[in-house]
Design a protein around this motif. Structure first.
Motif, PDB file in Angstrom:
ATOM      1  N   ILE A  71      87.920 -15.516  54.977  1.00  0.00           N
ATOM      2  CA  ILE A  71      86.681 -15.065  54.005  1.00  0.00           C
ATOM      3  C   ILE A  71      85.886 -14.232  54.582  1.00  0.00           C
ATOM      4  O   ILE A  71      86.595 -13.175  53.921  1.00  0.00           O
ATOM      5  CB  ILE A  71      86.129 -16.288  53.049  1.00  0.00           C
ATOM      6  CG1 ILE A  71      86.665 -17.309  52.305  1.00  0.00           C
ATOM      7  CG2 ILE A  71      85.190 -15.337  52.456  1.00  0.00           C
ATOM      8  CD1 ILE A  71      86.189 -18.584  51.424  1.00  0.00           C
TER       9      ILE A  71
ATOM     10  N   ALA B  87      88.761 -11.750  55.403  1.00  0.00           N
ATOM     11  CA  ALA B  87      89.392 -10.735  54.345  1.00  0.00           C
ATOM     12  C   ALA B  87      87.892  -9.261  53.696  1.00  0.00           C
ATOM     13  O   ALA B  87      88.827  -8.650  53.395  1.00  0.00           O
ATOM     14  CB  ALA B  87      89.452 -11.513  53.346  1.00  0.00           C
ATOM     15  N   GLN B  88      86.789  -9.880  53.648  1.00  0.00           N
ATOM     16  CA  GLN B  88      86.010  -9.054  53.183  1.00  0.00           C
ATOM     17  C   GLN B  88      85.798  -8.323  54.450  1.00  0.00           C
ATOM     18  O   GLN B  88      85.108  -6.774  53.791  1.00  0.00           O
ATOM     19  CB  GLN B  88      84.242 -10.190  53.174  1.00  0.00           C
ATOM     20  CG  GLN B  88      84.826 -10.424  51.687  1.00  0.00           C
ATOM     21  CD  GLN B  88      83.901 -11.502  51.831  1.00  0.00           C
ATOM     22  OE1 GLN B  88      82.630 -11.650  52.854  1.00  0.00           O
ATOM     23  NE2 GLN B  88      83.748 -12.163  50.271  1.00  0.00           N
TER      24      GLN B  88
ATOM     25  N   ARG C 259      84.593  -7.358  48.620  1.00  0.00           N
ATOM     26  CA  ARG C 259      83.931  -8.932  48.542  1.00  0.00           C
ATOM     27  C   ARG C 259      84.408  -9.696  47.395  1.00  0.00           C
ATOM     28  O   ARG C 259      84.161 -11.276  47.549  1.00  0.00           O
ATOM     29  CB  ARG C 259      81.744  -8.739  48.125  1.00  0.00           C
ATOM     30  CG  ARG C 259      81.196  -9.906  48.115  1.00  0.00           C
ATOM     31  CD  ARG C 259      79.521  -9.667  48.495  1.00  0.00           C
ATOM     32  NE  ARG C 259      78.977 -11.092  48.400  1.00  0.00           N
ATOM     33  CZ  ARG C 259      78.519 -11.630  49.390  1.00  0.00           C
ATOM     34  NH1 ARG C 259      79.723 -11.442  50.798  1.00  0.00           N
ATOM     35  NH2 ARG C 259      77.885 -12.659  49.698  1.00  0.00           N
ATOM     36  N   ASN C 260      84.959  -9.383  46.518  1.00  0.00           N
ATOM     37  CA  ASN C 260      85.452 -10.163  45.241  1.00  0.00           C
ATOM     38  C   ASN C 260      86.811 -11.134  46.199  1.00  0.00           C
ATOM     39  O   ASN C 260      88.082  -9.922  46.782  1.00  0.00           O
ATOM     40  CB  ASN C 260      85.793  -9.168  44.296  1.00  0.00           C
ATOM     41  CG  ASN C 260      84.759  -8.936  43.590  1.00  0.00           C
ATOM     42  OD1 ASN C 260      84.132  -9.530  43.157  1.00  0.00           O
ATOM     43  ND2 ASN C 260      84.745  -8.036  43.556  1.00  0.00           N
ATOM     44  N   MET C 261      86.418 -12.331  45.559  1.00  0.00           N
ATOM     45  CA  MET C 261      87.832 -13.609  45.971  1.00  0.00           C
ATOM     46  C   MET C 261      88.325 -13.841  45.045  1.00  0.00           C
ATOM     47  O   MET C 261      87.448 -14.366  44.047  1.00  0.00           O
ATOM     48  CB  MET C 261      87.325 -14.242  47.086  1.00  0.00           C
ATOM     49  CG  MET C 261      87.052 -13.638  49.020  1.00  0.00           C
ATOM     50  SD  MET C 261      88.004 -13.594  49.770  1.00  0.00           S
ATOM     51  CE  MET C 261      88.971 -14.536  49.399  1.00  0.00           C
TER      52      MET C 261
ATOM     53  N   CYS D 170      90.862 -17.187  43.593  1.00  0.00           N
ATOM     54  CA  CYS D 170      90.431 -18.333  44.446  1.00  0.00           C
ATOM     55  C   CYS D 170      91.638 -19.174  42.991  1.00  0.00           C
ATOM     56  O   CYS D 170      91.411 -18.436  42.122  1.00  0.00           O
ATOM     57  CB  CYS D 170      89.778 -19.260  44.983  1.00  0.00           C
ATOM     58  SG  CYS D 170      88.317 -19.453  43.947  1.00  0.00           S
TER      59      CYS D 170
ATOM     60  N   VAL E 294      84.478 -20.911  47.137  1.00  0.00           N
ATOM     61  CA  VAL E 294      85.482 -20.479  46.755  1.00  0.00           C
ATOM     62  C   VAL E 294      86.246 -21.926  46.407  1.00  0.00           C
ATOM     63  O   VAL E 294      87.470 -21.998  45.777  1.00  0.00           O
ATOM     64  CB  VAL E 294      86.533 -20.040  47.459  1.00  0.00           C
ATOM     65  CG1 VAL E 294      86.217 -18.012  47.578  1.00  0.00           C
ATOM     66  CG2 VAL E 294      86.488 -20.547  48.742  1.00  0.00           C
TER      67      VAL E 294
ATOM     68  N   VAL F 243      82.971 -14.828  43.212  1.00  0.00           N
ATOM     69  CA  VAL F 243      84.603 -15.497  43.408  1.00  0.00           C
ATOM     70  C   VAL F 243      84.781 -15.439  41.864  1.00  0.00           C
ATOM     71  O   VAL F 243      84.445 -15.688  40.913  1.00  0.00           O
ATOM     72  CB  VAL F 243      84.170 -17.109  43.345  1.00  0.00           C
ATOM     73  CG1 VAL F 243      85.214 -18.330  43.989  1.00  0.00           C
ATOM     74  CG2 VAL F 243      82.976 -16.847  44.892  1.00  0.00           C
TER      75      VAL F 243
ATOM     76  N   ALA G 164      88.993  -8.255  47.928  1.00  0.00           N
ATOM     77  CA  ALA G 164      88.421  -8.547  49.638  1.00  0.00           C
ATOM     78  C   ALA G 164      90.384  -9.444  50.103  1.00  0.00           C
ATOM     79  O   ALA G 164      90.631  -9.728  50.840  1.00  0.00           O
ATOM     80  CB  ALA G 164      87.484  -9.423  49.657  1.00  0.00           C
ATOM     81  N   GLY G 165      90.525 -10.630  48.889  1.00  0.00           N
ATOM     82  CA  GLY G 165      91.291 -11.296  49.580  1.00  0.00           C
ATOM     83  C   GLY G 165      91.680 -12.404  48.165  1.00  0.00           C
ATOM     84  O   GLY G 165      90.881 -12.759  47.130  1.00  0.00           O
TER      85      GLY G 165
ATOM     86  N   GLY H 278      93.725  -6.158  49.046  1.00  0.00           N
ATOM     87  CA  GLY H 278      93.074  -7.763  49.283  1.00  0.00           C
ATOM     88  C   GLY H 278      94.560  -8.160  50.410  1.00  0.00           C
ATOM     89  O   GLY H 278      95.487  -8.060  50.711  1.00  0.00           O
TER      90      GLY H 278
END
Length: 975
Positions: A661, A664-665, A671-673, A675, A690, A708, A749-750, A782
């Motif tokens: 994580i 990715a950031q 910053r957003n992930m 999941c 996550v 998240v 971010a991912g 991402g």
């Protein structure tokens, strides 16, 4: 009633009252009509009545029964219904003119008729298996009922009844005359004589009161608790109520429990313990309990045999006969003295051990302080790599110690690892009730106490009034039947001069009994009373230390933070592993079907040797320059798809996902992930953020940080859209979330997810799901993270990585668990430019991640996986096991679906296949029952209703079949 009248009554068939007759009686006396169905009974005729006014039981008995006997039954029901602390009992229904008993004639024969409320609930005899909780509940019910009847009195209680255990001897004599098989008749008669001889001296001290005297599975109903177990709470059919021995009431209950004991008389002990906690019995009553159970077993068998000769069409009696024979065979399988000791201990009573303080030395010429005691227990350093499975391993170790030391001995009370048979539904007899000594042949052996000699088949016994010494391996100097004084010579250790010989010794307080050499763990305490330690003849204090499982659990819970939970409420103390098997401190072998950390299997000698050798050479942190870290990172990169060639080494899956994580950031600048719901990725700050599984964190859905974004779970079995072709539907639920992220202007971010939905039970993602969602994520800059911690690394059998099943290549792969086979080891594999993004924030460092020992562990695991073809084994055995599990769906409604592939499988249990209501409590109970049968299994998923099947990859076909067979057994018999 005279004895002649009782004999006459014992020979009565069921009342000749048909359904049509019963319908007329109901209409004439109760203005009641409905559907009638016959209920089983030995000498009465009972009909269940389903009417518009409710359910009832019409009870018809012969006029030979005195009216006051039936009046006593009714009075007892009224008494109990007035007591708040009493179990549920039926209500007595009066006739149209207010009578509770109707006397009438049908075809010239006189009968007495009553109508009772039908007590709803499930009968225990309908259960093929009774869990200890149900057994204890029946004992508690029996105690509550007896306690509530303690102040009940009625003239009809003083009656002659064939089931009255005070009359067991005479009744048995009468009943035995109907048994034509002379061998069976003689065996039953001898058993009754033994029981009566034990009961008679105790009889004057046994309390009398009103007792139901038939609290059995047939006469008890219960409700299913949250786990699906039947807990008895109601009592029916008071036809045997008498003024009788209080302990006899419990004896009847315990005897009935033996029909579901699978031949194990210790099955009754939870009932005894529960009874004693509510309505305590005296020590004398407790000593009478087992002989009374035996007497009840005799009466049951003899009565059914006789009744079949009188009423051959009585299906109820015929169906009971096999069960009653099983009860009889079970009570005959153990000595009276053993069960007396077991019952006293279960009730918390003290059991005195015989004194041996005045005994003389057994080995007068041996310096007892020089004896070397060999550790043959589960934790012994002598055992490794399954060598305890070799024949005569214990003796080899004993002989080696004697060669080195002069004299060596085994330890009394030790749970021997060599006795732990694999793939067994029951704990084996592992508790040593004897001592073996290896010493110089010709060593003198003397009588430690005065007694009579017995000599048969090379086995010598010395017996006095309270104890028998059993000896094997002796060259005797005495004759059979000789009387010896303490200190007289018995003989010498057998063997040639200058060689070693073996002497086996055992004590037993029951004259004439040939005790076993080993006892099963649950029987060890009772057998220890009968066969005390012979350490007084050798070295005091030389016995094996007993496990402190309960005390250790208290210490664990005192000092270990409470969030670190155990498997099971009462966990076994596991202290050894070998391949797919685990062993507790009592030598019980378990099949490990849940431990995906040990991918190679437990106790692999090659891995242990490699780690030990490296540790002796060097173990330091990864900032030093050494070969192992370069070699291991190179091998990991070679396992990944082309382009993923940068490796980070860490200690766990949580750290790997946390680092992924962060990568990715760092790489995306966002910053957003994204999941998925129902997911678990770890315990660190970022990996926990996550993780959305409410089974792992009940607050997961309300405590996620704002960066998240959890998408709808693509659960193809119970999700919003079901089936493999639902990728587009699930993707449609993600797009609004992505649009919201886009509108926020802070970027993405991912995306992180397990390539197979492992935490939910091994559920495959919809076909094409990852391809589509990866594209959406990458279009926004991402990175796509494949969490392979649970499902990857060859576990799926058909694929090394889980993402291969979806035909995608992630940007970051995270792995851990199996890659170190239990050694703390994790890794992140990514592209070099992504790895460089982290360098802007400074260097990365993990103190032990990538240490020389960790790298050697990881490389050795890969070597063994390849050489032992464990991925191929996961495919072959996994496919076989999945087919076995899928077959359960056709036979058991609770089995909803089998998920996964290879050796990552999930069997999902549901209460309804349409609504898919999760069978959460049932799944927990099934896991408990599997533990009883020797299998470690745990639930998973948000509803905790999926069996988490992820064993070591060395799992054999035989072990897979054992698991499937035991699961079938549980689903057939209950839990």
């Amino acid at each position: 009633m005279t004895d002649e009248a009782l004999v006459d009554r014992m020979t009565l068939p069921r009342p000749d009252v048909t359904v049509a007759d019963a319908e007329e009686i109901l209409l004439a006396h109760y203005s009641l009509s409905g559907m009638l169905s016959e209920l089983g009974s030995q000498q009465d005729r009972n009909y269940r009545v389903d009417s518009d006014r409710g359910r009832y039981v019409l009870k018809i008995c012969h006029a030979a029964y005195e009216a006051r006997e039936l009046e006593a039954q009714n009075a007892a029901l009224h008494h109990l219904r007035s007591r708040q602390d009493a179990p549920r009992v039926p209500k007595v229904i009066a006739t149209n003119d207010g009578r509770e008993i109707v006397v009438l004639t049908v075809r010239g024969r006189g009968y007495q008729v009553r109508l009772l409320e039908y007590l709803e609930g499930q009968r225990l005899t309908e259960m093929r298996y009774l869990a200890p909780a149900s057994v204890a509940a029946l004992g508690a019910l029996c105690a509550r009922l007896a306690q509530a009847l303690a102040d009940f009195d009625h003239p009809g209680l003083d009656r002659s009844l064939q089931w009255d255990l005070r009359r067991a001897g005479p009744v048995a004599v009468q009943l035995l005359s109907a048994i034509t098989d002379s061998a069976a008749r003689d065996r039953i008669a001898k058993t009754m004589v033994m029981a009566v001889r034990r009961i008679q001296p105790l009889a004057p001290s046994l309390r009398l009161q009103a007792v139901h005297h038939d609290v059995t599975g047939d006469n008890v109903v219960g409700h299913r608790d949250a786990h699906g177990r039947v807990i008895p709470d109601g009592v029916i059919d008071f036809g045997d109520i008498i003024r009788g021995w209080l302990v006899g009431d419990l004896a009847v209950t315990c005897a009935s429990l033996l029909q579901q004991a699978n031949g194990d008389p210790f099955h009754i002990l939870p009932a005894v313990t529960a009874y004693q906690a509510i309505y305590p019995l005296s020590d004398v009553e407790l000593k009478a309990l087992w002989p009374l159970i035996v007497a009840r077993a005799v009466i049951l068998v003899a009565s059914s045999e006789q009744q079949m000769s009188i009423d051959p069409d009585n299906d109820y009696v015929r169906s009971n006969l096999d069960r009653e024979r099983a009860i009889f065979n079970t009570v005959m399988s153990v000595p009276f003295e053993l069960m007396e000791a077991a019952i006293l201990k279960a009730a918390g009573a003290d059991v005195a051990a015989p004194s041996a303080s005045a005994w003389l030395p057994l080995l007068p010429n041996i310096d007892l302080s020089t004896i070397a005691y060999v550790d043959l227990g589960v934790r012994s350093a002598h055992f490794s790599a399954g060598n305890w499975l070799n024949a005569d391993m214990d003796w080899r170790l004993l002989a080696r110690a004697a060669t080195e030391n002069g004299t060596a001995a085994t330890r009394y009370g030790e749970y021997r690892l060599s006795r732990a048979a694999l793939g067994n539904t029951r704990a084996q007899a592992t508790f040593a009730l004897h001592v073996d000594i290896c010493l110089a042949a010709g060593s003198a052996v003397a009588a430690p106490f005065a007694g009579r000699i017995g000599w048969k088949d090379q086995h010598l016994t010395l017996t006095d009034d309270s104890m028998t010494l059993h000896l094997d391996g002796l060259n005797p100097l005495v004759e059979d039947g000789a009387m010896l004084a303490a200190g007289d010579p018995l003989g010498s250790v057998f063997g040639e001069a200058s060689s070693l010989g073996g002497l086996r010794l055992q004590l037993c307080s029951v004259a004439g009994l040939e005790p076993p050499l080993f006892a099963m763990p649950r029987e060890a305490a009772a057998w220890s009373v009968l066969c005390p330690s012979p350490s007084s003849l050798l070295s005091p204090g030389a016995d094996a230390p007993q496990p402190e499982t309960t005390e250790l659990l208290v210490r664990r819970r005192t000092h270990l933070a409470g969030a670190q939970k155990n498997y099971y409420a009462a966990p076994p103390q596991i202290e050894r592993g070998w391949r797919e098997h685990l062993f507790d401190v009592e030598g019980r072998a378990y099949l490990d079907m849940v431990n995906n950390v040990t991918i190679l299997g437990h106790g692999h000698p090659r891995l242990a040797a490699a780690i030990s050798a490296q540790w002796l050479r060097l173990n330091t942190n990864s900032r030093f320059h050494y070969a192992a870290i370069a070699e291991f990172s190179e091998r990991l990169a070679a396992l990944a798809p082309d382009g993923l060639d940068a490796v980070f080494l860490v200690n766990s899956g949580s750290e790997a996902n946390d680092l992924a994580i962060r990568l990715a950031q760092a790489h995306s600048g966002a910053r957003n992930m994204l999941c998925l719901l129902e997911a678990y990725h770890g315990w660190s700050a970022a990996s926990e953020a996550v993780s959305t599984s409410i089974a792992d964190n009940p607050l997961a859905l309300t405590t996620r940080p704002d960066w998240v974004h959890a998408a709808v779970s693509p659960n193809t079995y119970r999700g919003a859209f079901r089936g493999p072709d639902t990728a587009a539907s699930y993707l449609a639920t993600v797009k609004p979330m992505l649009e919201t992220i886009d509108a926020g202007g802070q970027g993405l971010a991912g995306f992180i997810c397990e390539s197979v939905y492992g935490n939910a039970g091994g559920i495959p993602l919809p076909e094409g799901y990852l391809k589509e969602i990866y594209a959406e994520v990458r279009a926004r800059g991402g990175l796509c993270i494949a969490d392979e911690v649970q499902v990857g690394y060859g576990r799926l059998g058909h694929y090394f990585w889980g993402f291969e099943q979806q035909g995608v290549v992630p940007d970051i792969i995270t792995i851990a668990k199996g890659m170190g086979n239990g050694h703390p080891l994790g890794a992140v594999i990514t592209r070099r430019e992504i790895a460089r993004s982290l360098e802007k924030e400074g260097p990365f460092f993990s103190s032990t991640g990538g240490s020389p020992v960790s790298c050697v562990a990881g490389m050795t695991v890969l070597d063994i996986m390849a050489e032992e073809k464990l991925q191929e084994n996961a495919r072959t055995v996994g496919d076989h096991l999945k087919a076995r599990l899928a077959a359960l769906i056709d036979r058991h409604p609770i089995a909803g679906a089998v998920h996964g592939m290879g050796l990552y499988l999930g069997l999902e249990f549901v209460r309804d296949r349409t609504t898919l209501e999760p069978a959460t409590e049932e799944t927990a109970a099934i896991c408990d029952r599997l533990l009883e049968l020797g299998i470690i299994m745990q639930p998973t998923g948000d509803h905790q209703n999926v069996l988490k099947i992820k064993p070591p990859l060395c799992l054999s076909i035989e072990s897979a079949d054992f698991f499937a067979d035991m699961l079938e057994k549980v689903l057939q018999e209950g839990w």
